[in-house]
Design a protein around this motif. Structure first.
Motif, PDB file in Angstrom:
ATOM      1  N   LYS A  29      46.596  37.123  28.544  1.00  0.00           N
ATOM      2  CA  LYS A  29      47.782  36.457  27.999  1.00  0.00           C
ATOM      3  C   LYS A  29      47.426  35.078  27.456  1.00  0.00           C
ATOM      4  CE  LYS A  29      51.081  38.721  31.087  1.00  0.00           C
ATOM      5  NZ  LYS A  29      51.966  38.518  32.241  1.00  0.00           N
ATOM      6  N   LEU A  33      47.770  33.746  23.620  1.00  0.00           N
ATOM      7  CA  LEU A  33      48.500  32.529  23.240  1.00  0.00           C
ATOM      8  C   LEU A  33      47.600  31.559  22.475  1.00  0.00           C
ATOM      9  CD1 LEU A  33      50.651  31.826  26.432  1.00  0.00           C
ATOM     10  CD2 LEU A  33      51.485  32.449  24.166  1.00  0.00           C
ATOM     11  N   LEU A  52      53.652  26.278  22.608  1.00  0.00           N
ATOM     12  CA  LEU A  52      52.818  27.317  23.223  1.00  0.00           C
ATOM     13  C   LEU A  52      51.931  26.721  24.316  1.00  0.00           C
ATOM     14  CD1 LEU A  52      51.735  29.504  20.171  1.00  0.00           C
ATOM     15  CD2 LEU A  52      53.376  30.060  21.953  1.00  0.00           C
ATOM     16  N   GLN A  55      53.380  27.077  27.682  1.00  0.00           N
ATOM     17  CA  GLN A  55      53.190  28.410  28.255  1.00  0.00           C
ATOM     18  C   GLN A  55      51.768  28.553  28.794  1.00  0.00           C
ATOM     19  OE1 GLN A  55      54.294  31.458  25.441  1.00  0.00           O
ATOM     20  NE2 GLN A  55      56.283  30.536  25.041  1.00  0.00           N
ATOM     21  N   ASN A  56      50.807  27.985  28.072  1.00  0.00           N
ATOM     22  CA  ASN A  56      49.416  28.020  28.534  1.00  0.00           C
ATOM     23  C   ASN A  56      49.291  27.315  29.883  1.00  0.00           C
ATOM     24  OD1 ASN A  56      48.764  29.253  26.137  1.00  0.00           O
ATOM     25  ND2 ASN A  56      47.623  27.531  25.302  1.00  0.00           N
ATOM     26  N   ASP A  58      51.546  26.899  32.167  1.00  0.00           N
ATOM     27  CA  ASP A  58      52.151  27.737  33.214  1.00  0.00           C
ATOM     28  C   ASP A  58      51.174  28.824  33.667  1.00  0.00           C
ATOM     29  OD1 ASP A  58      54.503  26.298  33.155  1.00  0.00           O
ATOM     30  OD2 ASP A  58      55.567  27.746  31.881  1.00  0.00           O
TER      31      ASP A  58
END
Length: 144
Positions: A29, A33, A52, A55-56, A58
């Protein structure tokens, strides 16, 4: 008793394998990303890339928690061929992710420099307008 120890080792190996597979999924994932970030950076969109990046972050935090669990199980579990294979896959994916992270960082630096140039131009225009407005005002009031 030997059968119980063997069952316990198999159970720990299965848990460890499962955790390694989870980490591989997180890395997949993350890599996805990062590739998306590179694509977005190709369009010069620093803001989209920054979103983004959250999100990385996280995913990285989730992997850190997973690593702590893996570390605990590794202490009491023998290395098997399956574990070694999974470890190798993890290392390959980590290398790919590090390379992508480096590329993203370099491109983000370039965009940051462009943003700074734009900001400096805007600030210069604002100062120039203020100066010209003040200068014009002086001529109207006859104070020059």
């Amino acid at each position: 008793m030997a059968a119980r120890d063997s069952k316990s080792l198999n159970s720990m190996e299965e848990k460890l394998s499962s955790l390694y597979e989870d980490k591989i999924q997180f890395l997949d994932k993350l890599i996805e990303l990062q590739k998306r970030q590179l694509q977005i950076l190709g369009f010069g969109d620093g803001e989209g890339t920054a979103k983004l990046e959250l999100q990385n972050s996280d995913l990285v935090e989730k992997m850190k928690r997973l690593d702590r669990k893996i570390e605990q199980l590794e202490e009491s579990s023998p290395q098997t061929l399956e574990i070694i294979r999974l470890s190798d896959t993890i290392f390959q994916k980590l290398e790919e992710s590090r390379d992508l992270n480096s590329q993203v960082g370099e491109k983000m630096e370039i965009i940051l420099q462009e943003y700074r140039k734009e900001l400096n131009m805007v600030q210069s225009k604002i100062q120039l307008k203020k100066f010209l407005a003040h200068r014009k005002l002086g001529w109207k009031t006859g104070t020059c």
